[in-house]
Design a protein around this motif. Structure first.
Motif, PDB file in Angstrom:
ATOM      1  N   MET A   1      78.890  21.286 -61.639  1.00 23.65           N
ATOM      2  CA  MET A   1      79.569  20.073 -62.081  1.00 23.65           C
ATOM      3  C   MET A   1      80.305  19.337 -60.961  1.00 23.65           C
ATOM      4  SD  MET A   1      78.892  19.429 -65.186  1.00 23.65           S
ATOM      5  CE  MET A   1      80.154  18.268 -65.672  1.00 23.65           C
ATOM      6  N   GLN A   2      80.330  19.905 -59.765  1.00 28.08           N
ATOM      7  CA  GLN A   2      81.015  19.238 -58.659  1.00 28.08           C
ATOM      8  C   GLN A   2      80.438  17.845 -58.463  1.00 28.08           C
ATOM      9  OE1 GLN A   2      80.852  21.211 -54.872  1.00 28.08           O
ATOM     10  NE2 GLN A   2      82.132  19.684 -53.900  1.00 28.08           N
ATOM     11  N   ASP A   3      81.318  16.879 -58.338  1.00 28.23           N
ATOM     12  CA  ASP A   3      80.972  15.469 -58.133  1.00 28.23           C
ATOM     13  C   ASP A   3      80.423  14.779 -59.376  1.00 28.23           C
ATOM     14  OD1 ASP A   3      81.766  15.297 -55.362  1.00 28.23           O
ATOM     15  OD2 ASP A   3      80.055  16.605 -54.973  1.00 28.23           O
ATOM     16  N   ALA A   4      80.544  15.409 -60.545  1.00 27.52           N
ATOM     17  CA  ALA A   4      80.199  14.718 -61.788  1.00 27.52           C
ATOM     18  C   ALA A   4      81.199  13.585 -61.981  1.00 27.52           C
ATOM     19  CB  ALA A   4      80.255  15.683 -62.968  1.00 27.52           C
ATOM     20  N   VAL A   5      80.736  12.472 -62.514  1.00 27.54           N
ATOM     21  CA  VAL A   5      81.617  11.327 -62.741  1.00 27.54           C
ATOM     22  C   VAL A   5      81.744  11.065 -64.241  1.00 27.54           C
ATOM     23  CG1 VAL A   5      81.337  10.223 -60.501  1.00 27.54           C
ATOM     24  CG2 VAL A   5      79.709   9.728 -62.309  1.00 27.54           C
ATOM     25  N   PHE A   6      82.959  10.674 -64.632  1.00 25.52           N
ATOM     26  CA  PHE A   6      83.304  10.465 -66.038  1.00 25.52           C
ATOM     27  C   PHE A   6      84.188   9.252 -66.150  1.00 25.52           C
ATOM     28  CE2 PHE A   6      83.443  14.913 -64.883  1.00 25.52           C
ATOM     29  CZ  PHE A   6      82.586  15.508 -65.780  1.00 25.52           C
ATOM     30  N   LYS A   7      84.132   8.580 -67.268  1.00 23.39           N
ATOM     31  CA  LYS A   7      85.151   7.597 -67.610  1.00 23.39           C
ATOM     32  C   LYS A   7      86.224   8.360 -68.378  1.00 23.39           C
ATOM     33  CE  LYS A   7      82.542   3.405 -67.544  1.00 23.39           C
ATOM     34  NZ  LYS A   7      82.323   2.119 -68.180  1.00 23.39           N
ATOM     35  N   THR A   8      87.447   7.864 -68.335  1.00 19.61           N
ATOM     36  CA  THR A   8      88.516   8.555 -69.050  1.00 19.61           C
ATOM     37  C   THR A   8      88.200   8.671 -70.542  1.00 19.61           C
ATOM     38  OG1 THR A   8      89.741   6.477 -69.165  1.00 19.61           O
ATOM     39  CG2 THR A   8      90.349   8.002 -67.421  1.00 19.61           C
ATOM     40  N   ALA A   9      87.436   7.725 -71.073  1.00 24.29           N
ATOM     41  CA  ALA A   9      87.033   7.784 -72.487  1.00 24.29           C
ATOM     42  C   ALA A   9      86.083   8.947 -72.759  1.00 24.29           C
ATOM     43  CB  ALA A   9      86.372   6.472 -72.900  1.00 24.29           C
ATOM     44  N   ASP A  10      85.489   9.528 -71.699  1.00 24.67           N
ATOM     45  CA  ASP A  10      84.572  10.659 -71.854  1.00 24.67           C
ATOM     46  C   ASP A  10      85.299  12.000 -71.961  1.00 24.67           C
ATOM     47  OD1 ASP A  10      82.315   9.011 -71.721  1.00 24.67           O
ATOM     48  OD2 ASP A  10      82.257   9.122 -69.532  1.00 24.67           O
TER      49      ASP A  10
ATOM     50  N   ARG B   1      90.182  22.989 -81.680  1.00 28.49           N
ATOM     51  CA  ARG B   1      90.589  23.689 -80.453  1.00 28.49           C
ATOM     52  C   ARG B   1      89.500  23.542 -79.378  1.00 28.49           C
ATOM     53  NH1 ARG B   1      91.733  29.530 -81.564  1.00 28.49           N
ATOM     54  NH2 ARG B   1      92.683  29.459 -79.527  1.00 28.49           N
ATOM     55  N   ARG B   2      89.053  22.304 -79.219  1.00 29.81           N
ATOM     56  CA  ARG B   2      87.925  22.034 -78.323  1.00 29.81           C
ATOM     57  C   ARG B   2      88.230  20.826 -77.437  1.00 29.81           C
ATOM     58  NH1 ARG B   2      81.718  21.733 -80.282  1.00 29.81           N
ATOM     59  NH2 ARG B   2      80.847  21.110 -78.309  1.00 29.81           N
ATOM     60  N   PHE B   3      87.957  20.976 -76.142  1.00 26.27           N
ATOM     61  CA  PHE B   3      88.075  19.885 -75.185  1.00 26.27           C
ATOM     62  C   PHE B   3      86.673  19.602 -74.655  1.00 26.27           C
ATOM     63  CE2 PHE B   3      88.734  18.051 -70.981  1.00 26.27           C
ATOM     64  CZ  PHE B   3      89.684  17.082 -71.255  1.00 26.27           C
ATOM     65  N   LEU B   4      86.248  18.347 -74.723  1.00 25.59           N
ATOM     66  CA  LEU B   4      84.879  17.989 -74.367  1.00 25.59           C
ATOM     67  C   LEU B   4      84.865  16.938 -73.265  1.00 25.59           C
ATOM     68  CD1 LEU B   4      81.775  17.950 -74.946  1.00 25.59           C
ATOM     69  CD2 LEU B   4      82.262  16.196 -76.664  1.00 25.59           C
ATOM     70  N   ILE B   5      84.002  17.167 -72.298  1.00 25.85           N
ATOM     71  CA  ILE B   5      83.721  16.183 -71.261  1.00 25.85           C
ATOM     72  C   ILE B   5      82.232  15.863 -71.335  1.00 25.85           C
ATOM     73  CG2 ILE B   5      83.615  15.726 -68.794  1.00 25.85           C
ATOM     74  CD1 ILE B   5      85.765  17.760 -68.363  1.00 25.85           C
ATOM     75  N   VAL B   6      81.899  14.592 -71.342  1.00 28.99           N
ATOM     76  CA  VAL B   6      80.501  14.162 -71.242  1.00 28.99           C
ATOM     77  C   VAL B   6      80.437  13.204 -70.060  1.00 28.99           C
ATOM     78  CG1 VAL B   6      78.578  13.005 -72.364  1.00 28.99           C
ATOM     79  CG2 VAL B   6      80.133  14.409 -73.717  1.00 28.99           C
ATOM     80  N   GLY B   7      79.626  13.542 -69.068  1.00 24.47           N
ATOM     81  CA  GLY B   7      79.568  12.716 -67.869  1.00 24.47           C
ATOM     82  C   GLY B   7      78.236  12.811 -67.170  1.00 24.47           C
ATOM     83  N   ASN B   8      78.205  12.248 -65.981  1.00 29.67           N
ATOM     84  CA  ASN B   8      76.986  12.203 -65.184  1.00 29.67           C
ATOM     85  C   ASN B   8      77.139  13.148 -63.994  1.00 29.67           C
ATOM     86  OD1 ASN B   8      76.196  10.114 -66.907  1.00 29.67           O
ATOM     87  ND2 ASN B   8      77.141   8.585 -65.607  1.00 29.67           N
TER      88      ASN B   8
ATOM     89  N   ARG C   1      72.294  13.386 -63.862  1.00 29.50           N
ATOM     90  CA  ARG C   1      71.830  13.720 -65.205  1.00 29.50           C
ATOM     91  C   ARG C   1      73.050  13.751 -66.130  1.00 29.50           C
ATOM     92  NH1 ARG C   1      67.088  16.644 -66.641  1.00 29.50           N
ATOM     93  NH2 ARG C   1      66.674  16.935 -64.436  1.00 29.50           N
ATOM     94  N   ARG C   2      72.914  13.224 -67.322  1.00 29.79           N
ATOM     95  CA  ARG C   2      73.986  13.251 -68.324  1.00 29.79           C
ATOM     96  C   ARG C   2      74.170  14.697 -68.779  1.00 29.79           C
ATOM     97  NH1 ARG C   2      78.013   9.921 -69.221  1.00 29.79           N
ATOM     98  NH2 ARG C   2      78.502   9.568 -71.400  1.00 29.79           N
ATOM     99  N   ALA C   3      75.415  15.141 -68.851  1.00 36.15           N
ATOM    100  CA  ALA C   3      75.705  16.525 -69.225  1.00 36.15           C
ATOM    101  C   ALA C   3      76.979  16.591 -70.067  1.00 36.15           C
ATOM    102  CB  ALA C   3      75.857  17.390 -67.979  1.00 36.15           C
ATOM    103  N   ALA C   4      77.023  17.594 -70.930  1.00 37.53           N
ATOM    104  CA  ALA C   4      78.206  17.855 -71.753  1.00 37.53           C
ATOM    105  C   ALA C   4      78.805  19.193 -71.338  1.00 37.53           C
ATOM    106  CB  ALA C   4      77.829  17.892 -73.230  1.00 37.53           C
ATOM    107  N   LEU C   5      80.130  19.226 -71.300  1.00 35.30           N
ATOM    108  CA  LEU C   5      80.835  20.459 -70.958  1.00 35.30           C
ATOM    109  C   LEU C   5      81.994  20.644 -71.930  1.00 35.30           C
ATOM    110  CD1 LEU C   5      81.295  22.882 -69.094  1.00 35.30           C
ATOM    111  CD2 LEU C   5      82.573  21.370 -67.563  1.00 35.30           C
ATOM    112  N   PRO C   6      81.744  21.345 -73.046  1.00 37.20           N
ATOM    113  CA  PRO C   6      82.829  21.634 -73.977  1.00 37.20           C
ATOM    114  C   PRO C   6      83.543  22.938 -73.598  1.00 37.20           C
ATOM    115  CG  PRO C   6      80.734  22.232 -74.961  1.00 37.20           C
ATOM    116  CD  PRO C   6      80.440  21.668 -73.600  1.00 37.20           C
TER     117      PRO C   6
END
Length: 147
Positions: free
Chosen positions: A21-30, A38-45, A63-68
């Protein structure tokens, strides 16, 4: 097309997820926290480091990826505007053990001195690619500093 799926259940697993996930980019809305689940989710590129090859390449992939993250009891942030449309670049994901193992704190460190801390019951995260990759001409670069 090979989609990446990784599970992290301890500090060592999380360090592998961090490398992908190093250098993945996200908007704060992601960045999304559900206290009820009890879940924190990041969806980014994420930058596809595993296919980046040598420096002489002219094109790379994202590539689009999800990290819950599951079993999250609390979330704190620094340097992140909650209602903003800022873009964050993930540098690393760390686990800091707490006094009562396996509980602790997961730190998501972003460029620009921004960070998110997750108080967790234990490490439980899953990185999943969500679809096809697309080309980018930019490869992230991290020059060494004189610290």
């Amino acid at each position: 097309m090979e989609l990446l799926k990784l599970m992290a259940l301890d500090k060592e697993d999380l360090s592998i997820v961090s490398a992908y996930m190093q250098d993945a980019v996200f908007k704060t809305a992601d960045l999304e926290y559900s206290a009820a689940d009890r879940r924190f989710l990041i969806v980014g590129n994420r930058f596809v480091w595993e296919d980046a090859g040598g420096r002489r390449r002219r094109s790379f992939e994202r590539r689009r990826a999800a990290l819950p993250f599951n079993r999250v009891d609390a979330v704190r942030s620094r340097g992140i505007a909650r209602n903003g449309d800022d873009v964050l670049s993930l540098l690393t994901v760390n686990f800091v053990p707490g006094d009562a193992a396996p509980a602790g704190r997961i730190e998501l460190i972003f460029s620009g001195d921004a960070a998110v801390e997750l108080e967790v019951e234990c490490v439980e995260a899953q990185l999943s690619d969500l679809g096809a990759a697309w080309q980018t001409g930019f490869r992230p670069n991290h020059p060494l500093s004189d610290v």
